[in-house]
Design an enzyme around this catalytic site. Structure first.
Site: not given
Length: 307
Positions: A139-141
């Site tokens: 998952l992106d930050k």
């Protein structure tokens, strides 16, 4: 160390697999490292991005490889609070908050999800690769929500196979600027590394990148925004963010692919991994896990409903 672009012409006695050609040309790197670069879109053949390691290279073809900088990181277990949704003998399901980087990299050597999980399960080190122990997907930050962590190599392979075969169902909630062209729809637009900005991804012409498919469904409409449910049928980097921007509805708060000036008071992008359906090792039927919207995202919706 800055990234390096290497271009060479293949001169061989016969056709050869792309990953073998690269492994021979870059003996200082492992073949698996070369396969990862191919998979992530860092390799071009005759100026076309190739993402299959088994692509057959013919004599005289020009190959271009972008070698990203690599900074060795020694993994450290850290005591970082985590919201554990489910603790299985082989798998951990975590509800990741926005702002938490998944795995260590240059600029994020500590304070990541990997460091936190190692604090809970110290023997994770080494599973699935040196810098991503146990991480099955990413998952992106600034994306919150559900993420799977394998506790052992067997579980890691088992879960990766499900992702590869597209048997895992993922559901995201996204608040976008504007309204989609149709309330529900299917976006089919290939994705590759942006040739001008190598740290970003881009929607490209057919044949230039990897297949990417996202289905979306309108859940709630507002004056200038729409809450959509996104179902990624493939798992490309930044896929949902790119696809929604591609149809003219960038995600609120996404300053990379959307509006530079955020349309609502939000210090992250409005993207949340809300539901995950997957079969766990040793089980015949898939399980579904759910994560409610974080308070900061729910508050945005409540404000929109009042306006």
């Amino acid at each position: 160390m800055s990234e390096q672009v290497v271009r060479f012409e293949y001169q061989g006695a016969g056709n050869e697999r792309l990953d073998k050609v690269l492994a021979a040309h870059f003996p200082e790197h492992s073949r698996s490292r070369m396969q990862g670069l191919i998979r992530d879109g860092f390799v071009q053949v005759n100026q076309n991005v190739v993402t299959k390691s088994g692509f057959m290279v013919e004599n005289g073809m020009t190959i271009e490889v972008c070698l990203p900088s690599v900074q060795p990181v020694e993994l450290q277990a850290e005591s970082i609070p985590l919201k554990v949704i489910f603790n299985h003998p082989d798998v951990l399901v975590v509800d990741k908050p926005a702002g938490l980087v998944v795995h260590p990299a240059a600029g994020h050597e500590s304070g990541t999800l990997v460091n936190a999980v190692m604090g809970l399960i110290p023997d994770l080190e080494g599973i699935g690769g040196e810098l991503r122990p146990g991480i099955v997907h990413r998952l992106d930050k600034d994306t919150s929500g559900l993420i799977l962590i394998a506790k052992n190599e067997r579980a890691h392979r088992f879960l990766q196979d499900q992702f590869r075969l597209r048997q895992v169902k993922k559901v995201y909630l996204a608040l976008v600027d504007g309204k989609p062209p149709t309330p529900n729809g299917r976006i089919e637009a290939p994705i590759a590394r942006d040739p001008a900005r190598r740290k970003q991804m881009a929607v490209v012409s057919p044949g230039k990148g990897r297949e990417a498919v996202t289905e979306y469904f309108t859940r709630e409409t507002f004056a200038q925004h729409t809450l959509v449910e996104a179902h990624p049928l493939t798992g490309r980097t930044h896929q949902i963010r790119l696809h929604l921007a591609f149809i003219g509805c960038p995600i609120v708060g996404d300053t990379l692919y959307g509006r530079r000036k955020v349309s609502l008071a939000l210090n992250r992008h409005f993207l949340h991994a809300a539901r995950l359906t997957v079969r766990l090792p040793g089980e015949k039927q898939p399980r579904t896990f759910e994560s409610p919207l974080p308070p900061e995202l729910e508050q945005v919706l409540q404000q929109l409903r009042k306006s």
